[in-house]
Scaffold this motif. Structure first.
Motif, PDB file in Angstrom:
ATOM      1  N   ALA A 117       0.836  -1.198   0.000  1.00 33.32           N
ATOM      2  CA  ALA A 117       0.000   0.000   0.000  1.00 33.32           C
ATOM      3  C   ALA A 117       0.878   1.259   0.000  1.00 33.32           C
ATOM      4  CB  ALA A 117      -0.940  -0.003   1.203  1.00 33.32           C
ATOM      5  N   HIS A 118       1.933   1.236   0.782  1.00 29.75           N
ATOM      6  CA  HIS A 118       2.894   2.346   0.812  1.00 29.75           C
ATOM      7  C   HIS A 118       3.540   2.521  -0.561  1.00 29.75           C
ATOM      8  CE1 HIS A 118       6.757   4.282   1.399  1.00 29.75           C
ATOM      9  NE2 HIS A 118       7.375   3.137   1.319  1.00 29.75           N
ATOM     10  N   MET A 119       3.967   1.422  -1.155  1.00 34.17           N
ATOM     11  CA  MET A 119       4.615   1.494  -2.462  1.00 34.17           C
ATOM     12  C   MET A 119       3.640   2.027  -3.510  1.00 34.17           C
ATOM     13  SD  MET A 119       7.620   1.244  -3.618  1.00 34.17           S
ATOM     14  CE  MET A 119       8.165   0.718  -2.009  1.00 34.17           C
ATOM     15  N   ASP A 120       2.377   1.609  -3.434  1.00 32.70           N
ATOM     16  CA  ASP A 120       1.371   2.111  -4.379  1.00 32.70           C
ATOM     17  C   ASP A 120       1.197   3.629  -4.243  1.00 32.70           C
ATOM     18  OD1 ASP A 120       0.930  -0.390  -5.491  1.00 32.70           O
ATOM     19  OD2 ASP A 120      -0.855  -0.803  -4.275  1.00 32.70           O
ATOM     20  N   ARG A 121       1.252   4.153  -3.019  1.00 28.72           N
ATOM     21  CA  ARG A 121       1.117   5.602  -2.814  1.00 28.72           C
ATOM     22  C   ARG A 121       2.286   6.373  -3.412  1.00 28.72           C
ATOM     23  NH1 ARG A 121      -0.331   3.796   2.368  1.00 28.72           N
ATOM     24  NH2 ARG A 121       1.710   4.397   3.204  1.00 28.72           N
ATOM     25  N   GLY A 122       3.470   5.761  -3.388  1.00 28.12           N
ATOM     26  CA  GLY A 122       4.662   6.487  -3.831  1.00 28.12           C
ATOM     27  C   GLY A 122       5.344   5.929  -5.056  1.00 28.12           C
ATOM     28  N   ARG A 123       4.688   5.004  -5.745  1.00 31.70           N
ATOM     29  CA  ARG A 123       5.338   4.252  -6.823  1.00 31.70           C
ATOM     30  C   ARG A 123       6.046   5.135  -7.862  1.00 31.70           C
ATOM     31  NH1 ARG A 123       5.150  -0.676  -7.458  1.00 31.70           N
ATOM     32  NH2 ARG A 123       3.202  -0.963  -6.307  1.00 31.70           N
ATOM     33  N   GLU A 124       5.372   6.107  -8.409  1.00 33.57           N
ATOM     34  CA  GLU A 124       5.998   6.922  -9.461  1.00 33.57           C
ATOM     35  C   GLU A 124       7.141   7.763  -8.896  1.00 33.57           C
ATOM     36  OE1 GLU A 124       5.749   6.542 -12.723  1.00 33.57           O
ATOM     37  OE2 GLU A 124       4.475   4.876 -12.067  1.00 33.57           O
ATOM     38  N   PHE A 125       6.944   8.333  -7.731  1.00 33.12           N
ATOM     39  CA  PHE A 125       7.971   9.161  -7.100  1.00 33.12           C
ATOM     40  C   PHE A 125       9.205   8.323  -6.765  1.00 33.12           C
ATOM     41  CE2 PHE A 125       9.892  11.165  -3.355  1.00 33.12           C
ATOM     42  CZ  PHE A 125      10.099  12.443  -3.839  1.00 33.12           C
ATOM     43  N   ILE A 126       9.002   7.197  -6.121  1.00 37.11           N
ATOM     44  CA  ILE A 126      10.108   6.320  -5.726  1.00 37.11           C
ATOM     45  C   ILE A 126      10.798   5.756  -6.970  1.00 37.11           C
ATOM     46  CG2 ILE A 126      10.674   4.132  -4.567  1.00 37.11           C
ATOM     47  CD1 ILE A 126       8.246   4.828  -2.660  1.00 37.11           C
ATOM     48  N   GLY A 127      10.012   5.384  -7.966  1.00 35.15           N
ATOM     49  CA  GLY A 127      10.542   4.757  -9.170  1.00 35.15           C
ATOM     50  C   GLY A 127      11.364   5.661 -10.061  1.00 35.15           C
ATOM     51  N   ARG A 128      11.395   6.954  -9.798  1.00 35.26           N
ATOM     52  CA  ARG A 128      12.226   7.844 -10.611  1.00 35.26           C
ATOM     53  C   ARG A 128      13.702   7.492 -10.505  1.00 35.26           C
ATOM     54  NH1 ARG A 128      11.468  13.642  -8.709  1.00 35.26           N
ATOM     55  NH2 ARG A 128      11.855  12.547  -6.774  1.00 35.26           N
ATOM     56  N   TYR A 129      14.124   6.983  -9.340  1.00 32.43           N
ATOM     57  CA  TYR A 129      15.540   6.779  -9.099  1.00 32.43           C
ATOM     58  C   TYR A 129      15.946   5.349  -8.775  1.00 32.43           C
ATOM     59  CZ  TYR A 129      15.485  11.845  -8.849  1.00 32.43           C
ATOM     60  OH  TYR A 129      15.314  13.167  -9.135  1.00 32.43           O
ATOM     61  N   ILE A 130      15.028   4.549  -8.243  1.00 32.96           N
ATOM     62  CA  ILE A 130      15.411   3.201  -7.821  1.00 32.96           C
ATOM     63  C   ILE A 130      14.415   2.160  -8.325  1.00 32.96           C
ATOM     64  CG2 ILE A 130      16.712   4.003  -5.811  1.00 32.96           C
ATOM     65  CD1 ILE A 130      14.338   3.156  -4.050  1.00 32.96           C
ATOM     66  N   ALA A 131      14.887   0.931  -8.412  1.00 34.72           N
ATOM     67  CA  ALA A 131      14.086  -0.170  -8.961  1.00 34.72           C
ATOM     68  C   ALA A 131      13.088  -0.751  -7.965  1.00 34.72           C
ATOM     69  CB  ALA A 131      15.012  -1.276  -9.465  1.00 34.72           C
ATOM     70  N   LEU A 132      13.126  -0.331  -6.719  1.00 35.04           N
ATOM     71  CA  LEU A 132      12.223  -0.867  -5.702  1.00 35.04           C
ATOM     72  C   LEU A 132      10.769  -0.775  -6.133  1.00 35.04           C
ATOM     73  CD1 LEU A 132      11.549  -1.924  -2.854  1.00 35.04           C
ATOM     74  CD2 LEU A 132      11.761   0.435  -2.041  1.00 35.04           C
ATOM     75  N   ALA A 133      10.387   0.355  -6.704  1.00 33.75           N
ATOM     76  CA  ALA A 133       8.990   0.555  -7.114  1.00 33.75           C
ATOM     77  C   ALA A 133       8.563  -0.444  -8.177  1.00 33.75           C
ATOM     78  CB  ALA A 133       8.801   1.980  -7.623  1.00 33.75           C
ATOM     79  N   ASP A 134       9.479  -0.874  -9.010  1.00 31.07           N
ATOM     80  CA  ASP A 134       9.167  -1.860 -10.043  1.00 31.07           C
ATOM     81  C   ASP A 134       9.212  -3.287  -9.489  1.00 31.07           C
ATOM     82  OD1 ASP A 134       8.989   0.292 -11.794  1.00 31.07           O
ATOM     83  OD2 ASP A 134      11.067   0.084 -12.454  1.00 31.07           O
ATOM     84  N   ALA A 135      10.061  -3.505  -8.494  1.00 28.30           N
ATOM     85  CA  ALA A 135      10.213  -4.845  -7.913  1.00 28.30           C
ATOM     86  C   ALA A 135       9.021  -5.236  -7.046  1.00 28.30           C
ATOM     87  CB  ALA A 135      11.498  -4.918  -7.090  1.00 28.30           C
ATOM     88  N   VAL A 136       8.360  -4.256  -6.449  1.00 24.34           N
ATOM     89  CA  VAL A 136       7.232  -4.513  -5.549  1.00 24.34           C
ATOM     90  C   VAL A 136       5.954  -4.094  -6.274  1.00 24.34           C
ATOM     91  CG1 VAL A 136       6.216  -3.965  -3.317  1.00 24.34           C
ATOM     92  CG2 VAL A 136       8.696  -4.194  -3.528  1.00 24.34           C
ATOM     93  N   ALA A 137       5.416  -5.015  -7.055  1.00 26.59           N
ATOM     94  CA  ALA A 137       4.274  -4.702  -7.921  1.00 26.59           C
ATOM     95  C   ALA A 137       2.951  -5.263  -7.414  1.00 26.59           C
ATOM     96  CB  ALA A 137       4.546  -5.223  -9.330  1.00 26.59           C
ATOM     97  N   ASP A 138       3.011  -6.293  -6.571  1.00 27.22           N
ATOM     98  CA  ASP A 138       1.805  -6.941  -6.059  1.00 27.22           C
ATOM     99  C   ASP A 138       2.134  -7.555  -4.701  1.00 27.22           C
ATOM    100  OD1 ASP A 138       3.243  -9.317  -6.618  1.00 27.22           O
ATOM    101  OD2 ASP A 138       2.253  -9.553  -8.554  1.00 27.22           O
ATOM    102  N   LEU A 139       1.142  -8.162  -4.081  1.00 26.56           N
ATOM    103  CA  LEU A 139       1.340  -8.694  -2.735  1.00 26.56           C
ATOM    104  C   LEU A 139       2.422  -9.772  -2.700  1.00 26.56           C
ATOM    105  CD1 LEU A 139       0.512  -8.530   0.194  1.00 26.56           C
ATOM    106  CD2 LEU A 139      -1.335 -10.149  -0.293  1.00 26.56           C
ATOM    107  N   GLU A 140       2.428 -10.647  -3.690  1.00 27.80           N
ATOM    108  CA  GLU A 140       3.441 -11.714  -3.717  1.00 27.80           C
ATOM    109  C   GLU A 140       4.851 -11.135  -3.816  1.00 27.80           C
ATOM    110  OE1 GLU A 140       4.806 -15.528  -6.441  1.00 27.80           O
ATOM    111  OE2 GLU A 140       2.788 -14.728  -6.669  1.00 27.80           O
TER     112      GLU A 140
END
Length: 186
Positions: free
Chosen positions: A26-49
């Motif tokens: 849920a946190h990653m969904d709130r910040g996905r685009e912002f976080i994903g500008r610089y690091i791959a974490l936002a792309d790595a955490v795409a769903d619950l699994e």
């Protein structure tokens, strides 16, 4: 569960564990685009699994004494985190990193949280060298490295592939004697 206060504003640093995967997602969904500008974490955490797998990977690293991950909470809400992406106690080295969702930017949370984990690594675990890698365009992350008293040691030209493009990475570091001497600016 323990929490380490990060200051008068009520922010807390806590371990981030696999059972918190829904909150992490849920946190990653709130910040996905912002976080994903610089690091791959936002792309790595795409769903619950993938959220659970990511956190389990760090639980495994913690068990092997090879890394750690901590969340930053404000007002009971996960808003970011800091981690040791790598940690080699035998060599005395670690790489710290961070991320935040937009609502938490500009409050000094990462600097305060990073100070806590770096102090633990140096004082409790005997880490001699803590590195901070940042995309050269990530001015906020580089500013944290400066506030932590780190020195820029290198630029790895076009070494980081992110979302199909190559980027320069800056490597910043602080050594245990510098950290212990309090050579870190406020």
């Amino acid at each position: 569960m323990y929490a380490i206060p990060l200051g008068e504003d009520g922010a807390e640093l806590r371990p981030l564990e696999p059972w918190q995967a829904e909150e992490f997602l849920a946190h990653m969904d709130r910040g996905r685009e912002f976080i994903g500008r610089y690091i791959a974490l936002a792309d790595a955490v795409a769903d619950l699994e993938s959220a659970r797998e990511f956190l389990q990977g760090y639980a495994d690293k913690a068990a092997a004494d090879a890394g750690r991950i901590y969340g930053i909470w404000t007002d009971g809400k996960l808003v970011g985190g800091v981690l040791f992406r790598t940690m080699d106690v035998n060599q005395g080295t670690a790489e710290a990193g961070c991320w935040l969702e937009p609502s938490a930017v500009g409050k000094g949370l990462v600097t305060r949280a990073a100070r806590v984990i770096i102090d633990w690594a140096v004082v409790e675990r005997g880490i001699h060298r803590v590195e901070w890698w940042a995309k050269a365009e990530n001015e906020a992350s580089i500013a944290v490295a400066r506030r932590l008293g780190m020195k820029r040691e290198a630029v790895l030209r076009q070494s980081y592939v992110h979302r199909g493009s190559r980027y320069d990475m800056e490597i910043w570091a602080v050594l245990a004697p510098e950290w212990r001497a309090g050579e870190t600016p406020s």
